[in-house]
Design an enzyme around this catalytic site. Sequence first.
Site: not given
Ligand code: UD1
Length: 380
Positions: A208
């Site tokens: 991811h």
């Molecule tokens: C976040 C953490 C990362 C961790 C990971 C675990 C930061 C900077 N990154 O990354 O360190 O390893 O979580 O999974 O805090 N999204 C969904 N549904 C959700 C959550 C996210 O669809 O429930 C999608 C959205 O499009 C979002 C993207 O995933 O924009 C990224 O989510 P985000 O929370 O920004 O970062 P992660 O990649 O999940």
Amino acid sequence: MKIVLVAGARPNFVKITPLWSELQKRGLDCAIVHTGQHYDDKMSKTFFKDLQLPEPDIHLGVGSGSHAEQTGKIMIEFEKVCFRLKPDLVIVVGDVNSTAASALAAAKLCIPVAHVEAGLRSFDRSMPEEINRILTDHISDYLFTTCEDANKNLRQEGIPASKIFFVGNVMIDTLKQFFKLAEKSNILDELRLKKDGKLSKYAVLTLHRPSNVDQEEVLKGIFSALKRLSKRIPVIFPAHPRTLERLKSFALDSMVTYVEKLSDRDLKGSEKNVWMMSPLGYIEFLNLMSHASLVLTDSGGIQEETTILGIPCLTLRDNTERPVTVRDGTNMIVGNNPERILSASFDILENGLNGKRIPKFWDGKAADRIVEVLTAKLVT
Ligand code: UD1
């Protein structure tokens, strides 16, 4: 004494579990605040259920956004919680945006902050998590570490020894607590990895990180290697929503076979495939990981969990903030070069791993040590 325990993203839920139990056990007044960074049921609700956590006391509901948007929204909302609850202590875990944002909001109100999993450094500031780690450590009052490397990093950054407490790894507390329950999961049967009691060989993949999934050429290269690996053993891939979205937008989703329901794996032809599915819950994933021949990942926590499980782990990154998992554990850093991923995978499948050690204090008692320190410090 009022304590606020903050969690926002999937790995946070795993880390707060033993802390919450330990605080309860000692009759301390503790509120769980969920920032809403992860909001899909499979990234959040399932974890609360699997880990037997109560519903969060407060949900900030911030959702996704750019780093500044997400961090800013959490700060604004968490500051309101601090005004309302007036906590004596805020506990944050890990290195996600929720960790840094809530620590910063609390520190500016002069509320003591405890950071669990402090001091880890990849020395790669292009990772958002590295910025979160450095920031959180430097504004926290109590720094709880998982390994000697972390203690050294903090000392080198000028943090006084009196703030550093080497206590072990709360993620391993959770693994130890739920391992027996996970063994009862029927995920291996559902995925047709166990037939008539006989276990097939398989690899597990999680991916991811922006550095692996946000550029088409990099993502394509990784999946070309995985496709070749899957001709040897099936690759089981519970996909993060972000990775699923990227595979679709780069039209790379034909490199994997998507199974809506786990039992559909049977219907979709050859065993020899990269099988992509929605994220799994904690219990199912722990079972899946603990019987795998090989795990490929860019996660931080999985490097630690495979070390304890004794399962070979290939980390698809150029560095790790958890070098103890390479030195003592089962982890190997291979980056995202397709040939390197493939040759390391084949090498593990043929030769396995040499004897490994469990890192110091990864014994299931980290939360106990943490709460012991906090009560001694705060009650006096
Ligand atoms: C976040 C953490 C990362 C961790 C990971 C675990 C930061 C900077 N990154 O990354 O360190 O390893 O979580 O999974 O805090 N999204 C969904 N549904 C959700 C959550 C996210 O669809 O429930 C999608 C959205 O499009 C979002 C993207 O995933 O924009 C990224 O989510 P985000 O929370 O920004 O970062 P992660 O990649 O999940």
